[in-house]
Motif scaffolding. Structure first.
Motif, PDB file in Angstrom:
ATOM      1  N   GLU A 116       0.840  -1.200   0.000  1.00 48.50           N
ATOM      2  CA  GLU A 116       0.000   0.000   0.000  1.00 48.50           C
ATOM      3  C   GLU A 116       0.877   1.254   0.000  1.00 48.50           C
ATOM      4  OE1 GLU A 116      -3.385   0.167  -0.116  1.00 48.50           O
ATOM      5  OE2 GLU A 116      -3.348  -2.003  -0.435  1.00 48.50           O
ATOM      6  N   TRP A 117       0.269   2.360  -0.445  1.00 45.98           N
ATOM      7  CA  TRP A 117       0.967   3.643  -0.473  1.00 45.98           C
ATOM      8  C   TRP A 117       0.417   4.551   0.625  1.00 45.98           C
ATOM      9  CZ3 TRP A 117       5.144   4.883  -3.449  1.00 45.98           C
ATOM     10  CH2 TRP A 117       5.434   4.025  -4.516  1.00 45.98           C
ATOM     11  N   LEU A 118       1.289   5.357   1.203  1.00 45.51           N
ATOM     12  CA  LEU A 118       0.900   6.345   2.205  1.00 45.51           C
ATOM     13  C   LEU A 118       1.545   7.671   1.839  1.00 45.51           C
ATOM     14  CD1 LEU A 118      -0.306   7.142   5.019  1.00 45.51           C
ATOM     15  CD2 LEU A 118       1.902   6.469   6.001  1.00 45.51           C
ATOM     16  N   GLU A 119       0.755   8.730   1.842  1.00 45.07           N
ATOM     17  CA  GLU A 119       1.289  10.075   1.646  1.00 45.07           C
ATOM     18  C   GLU A 119       1.032  10.874   2.911  1.00 45.07           C
ATOM     19  OE1 GLU A 119       0.886  12.018  -2.211  1.00 45.07           O
ATOM     20  OE2 GLU A 119      -0.199  10.236  -2.901  1.00 45.07           O
ATOM     21  N   THR A 120       2.039  11.559   3.402  1.00 47.46           N
ATOM     22  CA  THR A 120       1.911  12.289   4.657  1.00 47.46           C
ATOM     23  C   THR A 120       1.534  13.741   4.404  1.00 47.46           C
ATOM     24  OG1 THR A 120       4.245  12.946   4.774  1.00 47.46           O
ATOM     25  CG2 THR A 120       3.655  10.789   5.685  1.00 47.46           C
ATOM     26  N   GLY A 121       1.112  14.422   5.475  1.00 46.00           N
ATOM     27  CA  GLY A 121       0.684  15.804   5.348  1.00 46.00           C
ATOM     28  C   GLY A 121      -0.591  15.895   4.528  1.00 46.00           C
ATOM     29  N   PHE A 122      -0.746  17.002   3.812  1.00 43.42           N
ATOM     30  CA  PHE A 122      -1.945  17.193   2.985  1.00 43.42           C
ATOM     31  C   PHE A 122      -1.929  16.324   1.728  1.00 43.42           C
ATOM     32  CE2 PHE A 122      -2.582  21.394   5.174  1.00 43.42           C
ATOM     33  CZ  PHE A 122      -3.847  21.088   5.678  1.00 43.42           C
ATOM     34  N   GLY A 123      -0.838  15.576   1.519  1.00 40.00           N
ATOM     35  CA  GLY A 123      -0.777  14.700   0.358  1.00 40.00           C
ATOM     36  C   GLY A 123      -1.824  13.614   0.366  1.00 40.00           C
ATOM     37  N   ASN A 124      -2.417  13.332   1.558  1.00 33.11           N
ATOM     38  CA  ASN A 124      -3.440  12.294   1.613  1.00 33.11           C
ATOM     39  C   ASN A 124      -4.839  12.822   1.283  1.00 33.11           C
ATOM     40  OD1 ASN A 124      -4.769  13.051   4.334  1.00 33.11           O
ATOM     41  ND2 ASN A 124      -2.603  12.925   4.856  1.00 33.11           N
ATOM     42  N   PHE A 125      -4.939  14.114   0.904  1.00 37.96           N
ATOM     43  CA  PHE A 125      -6.204  14.681   0.439  1.00 37.96           C
ATOM     44  C   PHE A 125      -6.097  14.938  -1.061  1.00 37.96           C
ATOM     45  CE2 PHE A 125      -6.325  15.697   4.932  1.00 37.96           C
ATOM     46  CZ  PHE A 125      -7.649  15.417   5.261  1.00 37.96           C
ATOM     47  N   PRO A 126      -7.010  14.414  -1.866  1.00 40.64           N
ATOM     48  CA  PRO A 126      -6.924  14.623  -3.316  1.00 40.64           C
ATOM     49  C   PRO A 126      -6.912  16.110  -3.672  1.00 40.64           C
ATOM     50  CG  PRO A 126      -8.586  12.968  -2.778  1.00 40.64           C
ATOM     51  CD  PRO A 126      -8.170  13.596  -1.483  1.00 40.64           C
ATOM     52  N   SER A 127      -5.982  16.467  -4.553  1.00 38.62           N
ATOM     53  CA  SER A 127      -5.903  17.822  -5.117  1.00 38.62           C
ATOM     54  C   SER A 127      -5.588  18.904  -4.089  1.00 38.62           C
ATOM     55  CB  SER A 127      -7.204  18.186  -5.849  1.00 38.62           C
ATOM     56  OG  SER A 127      -7.508  17.227  -6.833  1.00 38.62           O
ATOM     57  N   ALA A 128      -4.986  18.547  -2.971  1.00 37.85           N
ATOM     58  CA  ALA A 128      -4.612  19.557  -1.969  1.00 37.85           C
ATOM     59  C   ALA A 128      -3.492  20.440  -2.521  1.00 37.85           C
ATOM     60  CB  ALA A 128      -4.171  18.887  -0.677  1.00 37.85           C
ATOM     61  N   LEU A 129      -3.731  21.742  -2.628  1.00 39.79           N
ATOM     62  CA  LEU A 129      -2.749  22.645  -3.219  1.00 39.79           C
ATOM     63  C   LEU A 129      -1.560  22.889  -2.299  1.00 39.79           C
ATOM     64  CD1 LEU A 129      -5.082  25.265  -4.952  1.00 39.79           C
ATOM     65  CD2 LEU A 129      -3.924  23.283  -5.950  1.00 39.79           C
ATOM     66  N   ALA A 130      -1.748  22.664  -1.007  1.00 41.35           N
ATOM     67  CA  ALA A 130      -0.656  22.881  -0.055  1.00 41.35           C
ATOM     68  C   ALA A 130       0.068  21.590   0.301  1.00 41.35           C
ATOM     69  CB  ALA A 130      -1.190  23.543   1.213  1.00 41.35           C
ATOM     70  N   ALA A 131      -0.089  20.545  -0.527  1.00 40.86           N
ATOM     71  CA  ALA A 131       0.483  19.235  -0.196  1.00 40.86           C
ATOM     72  C   ALA A 131       1.993  19.282  -0.009  1.00 40.86           C
ATOM     73  CB  ALA A 131       0.119  18.224  -1.272  1.00 40.86           C
ATOM     74  N   SER A 132       2.693  20.111  -0.786  1.00 41.47           N
ATOM     75  CA  SER A 132       4.150  20.191  -0.675  1.00 41.47           C
ATOM     76  C   SER A 132       4.611  21.389   0.143  1.00 41.47           C
ATOM     77  CB  SER A 132       4.769  20.271  -2.075  1.00 41.47           C
ATOM     78  OG  SER A 132       4.687  19.026  -2.724  1.00 41.47           O
ATOM     79  N   LEU A 133       3.679  22.009   0.854  1.00 40.97           N
ATOM     80  CA  LEU A 133       4.021  23.259   1.543  1.00 40.97           C
ATOM     81  C   LEU A 133       3.889  23.183   3.054  1.00 40.97           C
ATOM     82  CD1 LEU A 133       2.067  25.661  -0.853  1.00 40.97           C
ATOM     83  CD2 LEU A 133       4.415  24.813  -1.081  1.00 40.97           C
ATOM     84  N   HIS A 134       2.859  22.518   3.518  1.00 42.53           N
ATOM     85  CA  HIS A 134       2.559  22.493   4.949  1.00 42.53           C
ATOM     86  C   HIS A 134       3.206  21.264   5.581  1.00 42.53           C
ATOM     87  CE1 HIS A 134       0.045  22.209   8.623  1.00 42.53           C
ATOM     88  NE2 HIS A 134      -0.033  23.529   8.487  1.00 42.53           N
ATOM     89  N   PRO A 135       3.867  21.405   6.734  1.00 44.85           N
ATOM     90  CA  PRO A 135       4.647  20.284   7.275  1.00 44.85           C
ATOM     91  C   PRO A 135       3.834  19.148   7.881  1.00 44.85           C
ATOM     92  CG  PRO A 135       4.803  22.191   8.725  1.00 44.85           C
ATOM     93  CD  PRO A 135       4.088  22.654   7.498  1.00 44.85           C
ATOM     94  N   TRP A 136       2.578  19.387   8.301  1.00 44.39           N
ATOM     95  CA  TRP A 136       1.869  18.331   9.020  1.00 44.39           C
ATOM     96  C   TRP A 136       0.582  17.903   8.356  1.00 44.39           C
ATOM     97  CZ3 TRP A 136       3.178  22.878  11.928  1.00 44.39           C
ATOM     98  CH2 TRP A 136       4.420  22.771  12.545  1.00 44.39           C
ATOM     99  N   GLY A 137      -0.127  18.801   7.710  1.00 41.52           N
ATOM    100  CA  GLY A 137      -1.437  18.461   7.202  1.00 41.52           C
ATOM    101  C   GLY A 137      -2.471  18.514   8.306  1.00 41.52           C
ATOM    102  N   LEU A 138      -3.496  17.672   8.216  1.00 42.70           N
ATOM    103  CA  LEU A 138      -4.613  17.683   9.152  1.00 42.70           C
ATOM    104  C   LEU A 138      -4.626  16.391   9.952  1.00 42.70           C
ATOM    105  CD1 LEU A 138      -7.300  19.112  10.042  1.00 42.70           C
ATOM    106  CD2 LEU A 138      -8.421  17.791   8.222  1.00 42.70           C
ATOM    107  N   GLY A 139      -4.791  16.506  11.251  1.00 44.43           N
ATOM    108  CA  GLY A 139      -4.865  15.320  12.094  1.00 44.43           C
ATOM    109  C   GLY A 139      -3.491  14.765  12.422  1.00 44.43           C
ATOM    110  N   PRO A 140      -3.428  13.493  12.833  1.00 42.32           N
ATOM    111  CA  PRO A 140      -2.131  12.902  13.204  1.00 42.32           C
ATOM    112  C   PRO A 140      -1.131  12.973  12.055  1.00 42.32           C
ATOM    113  CG  PRO A 140      -3.939  11.464  13.839  1.00 42.32           C
ATOM    114  CD  PRO A 140      -4.533  12.535  12.995  1.00 42.32           C
TER     115      PRO A 140
END
Length: 499
Positions: free
Chosen positions: A172-196
């Motif tokens: 399986e694949w896992l993307e951390t931060g906002f990368g786990n939300f489709p089309s998140a524009l801040a996926a490569s910008l924000h260090p944590w994303g949402l939640g754990p």
């Protein structure tokens, strides 16, 4: 062996490159200290899909696999896996720079991208950014260095990395931060994303293979100033470190800050003076004293400050001079055009005790350089540091090694005491001598409450057994990798070693 041959055949059936010659396997199990692990082959996947295939076959045939980035982990085990009996997966061919954003100052890279390749790319894009290289080689992997929490000339880079894309042991694949939300524009910008946030689980671990990460870049400053100075004694060093802590607390030092023993300084500039010492080791006291007189002290320090206005740097420099003059000698300032360090100076250190000149294409594993690192984390209090140094010096002297010691100060509250055991592996008995020295250094610093920030393969099981949270990591490993297929024994206890 039947399962290994079946997996090898299956890899070849789908055209995945595997090295299995005796020479290749021998080279891959050599490090800068004695190792005893064996491997079945070296797999060279060309893209992420082939890495997925490797993991699928490893699960099917129950054969461990050990991913490496570029295999330049000198002093900590190089390409050698933590345990025997599996295939090494080299990710060196996954060397693409996937995204570059000049305005937002980041790159997205694969694990095969080297420091040299990334800097060449950034220069071709206009030279607004660059990345410091580690002391080993510019051919080292950027991703590998970050995941091991390695140091470069400007300190730690773990806080500059995020948005990991990880291949888990079950495929399986896992993307951390906002990368786990489709089309998140801040996926490569924000260090944590949402939640754990899961990023930290994949640093210094065997819970997944990091296939991509985002590195946040720093612009090259308009002005940099390097201050070099000498420190007369250990007592003066203690005072200097306390004053450096205060300067860093007030952000008067915003760049590199490190201190080196005289033997360490010599090893970065030359090789052992066998002729002058009449082949005696360690370095005779008269030669050591002569070098200290030439350098005007027992310890050499360097501080780098940077900014956009040289007038402000001049004020910072004056504050630093005023704070340190009472306990140091010869504070000298020189502007630097670029913060990227000399890429050959660090690797020269590994050749210190070699009788022959360092080759133009150095490889410490191939050239049988002896190098073992021990890097305990010390509170940035002068007294704590000097007591730790005295203890290390005593142990190094007992085993007839020079006190190759650096103090790296990447933060306000702690520093790394970087101790290196440097020797010639071709000299009979030196491997055993060096390992005994290393084991005593580790036992001594651990007894005093100072634990390393990074481990070589020879110590991973020992520290995994003693940490209080080992059961948590074993449960997590069992959940993600119940068959212990991915790099067993790497930082987390392998199944056969669980207690």
């Amino acid at each position: 062996m039947h399962k290994a041959n079946a997996m090898l055949h299956a890899l070849k059936e789908i055209n995945i490159e595997v090295e299995e010659s005796t020479t290749a396997l021998y080279d891959a199990t050599q490090a800068t200290f004695p190792t005893h692990q064996s491997i079945l082959g070296i797999i060279h996947p060309a893209h992420a899909g082939e890495v997925c295939d490797c993991l699928r076959l490893a699960r099917e045939y129950q054969i461990p696999v050990f991913p490496i980035s570029r295999g330049k982990n000198w002093g900590y085990g190089s390409r050698v896996p933590a345990t025997s009996g599996g295939f090494v997966i080299s990710l060196a061919r996954l060397n693409h720079i996937l995204q570059y954003d000049e305005a937002l100052a980041f790159v997205r890279i694969e694990p095969g991208v080297s420091f040299e390749a990334l800097n060449e790319f950034l220069r071709a894009k206009g030279g607004m950014y660059e990345i410091q290289i580690p002391g080993s080689t510019p051919e080292a992997s950027v991703v590998g260095n970050i995941l091991e929490r390695g140091l470069t000339a400007d300190g730690e880079k773990t806080h500059q990395a995020g948005a990991l894309k990880i291949l888990l042991p079950d495929g399986e694949w896992l993307e951390t931060g906002f990368g786990n939300f489709p089309s998140a524009l801040a996926a490569s910008l924000h260090p944590w994303g949402l939640g754990p946030s899961a990023d930290g689980l994949f640093f210094q671990s065997n819970l997944g293979i990091v296939m991509e990460l985002t590195l946040w870049l720093k612009p090259i400053p308009s002005c940099t100033q390097q201050l070099t100075f000498s420190i007369s004694s250990l007592s003066a060093l203690a005072l200097t470190l306390d004053q450096i802590r205060q300067l860093k607390l007030r952000n008067q030092i915003n760049g590199v800050c490190s201190v080196h023993s005289v033997p360490k300084v010599l090893s970065l500039a030359s090789q052992y003076p066998f002729k002058e010492s009449q082949n005696q080791t360690p370095l005779p006291e008269p030669l050591l004293q002569a070098a200290s007189r030439l350098l005007s002290g027992e310890w050499m320090g360097e501080i780098e400050i940077y900014g956009e206005d040289r007038r402000i740097l001049s004020i910072q420099e004056e504050i630093i001079r005023h704070s340190l003059t009472a306990v140091t000698h010869q504070i000298q300032a020189q502007p630097t055009n670029t913060p990227v360090q000399n890429p050959t100076s660090g690797i020269r250190h590994a050749y210190w005790r070699k009788p022959d000149t360092m080759p133009s294409m150095p490889n410490p594993d191939r050239d049988r350089c002896g190098l073992i690192w021990h890097c305990p984390v010390i509170p940035l209090i002068g007294e704590y540091m000097t007591l730790a140094i005295l203890s290390a010096q005593k142990i190094l002297s007992k085993y007839r090694f020079e006190a190759m010691i650096s103090i790296q100060i990447p933060a306000i509250r702690y520093a790394y005491l970087v101790i290196s055991i440097v020797y010639d592996r071709n000299k009979p008995g030196e491997d055993d001598n060096a390992m005994r020295c290393y084991e005593e250094l580790v036992a001594d610093s651990s007894k005093n409450g100072y634990f390393p920030y990074r481990l070589g393969i020879q110590s991973m099981n020992e520290f995994a057994c003693t940490r209080k949270d080992r059961q948590f990591w074993q449960k997590l490993k069992d959940l993600l990798d119940p068959d212990d297929i991915l790099a067993p024994g790497r930082y987390i206890l392998s199944k056969e070693r669980k207690t």
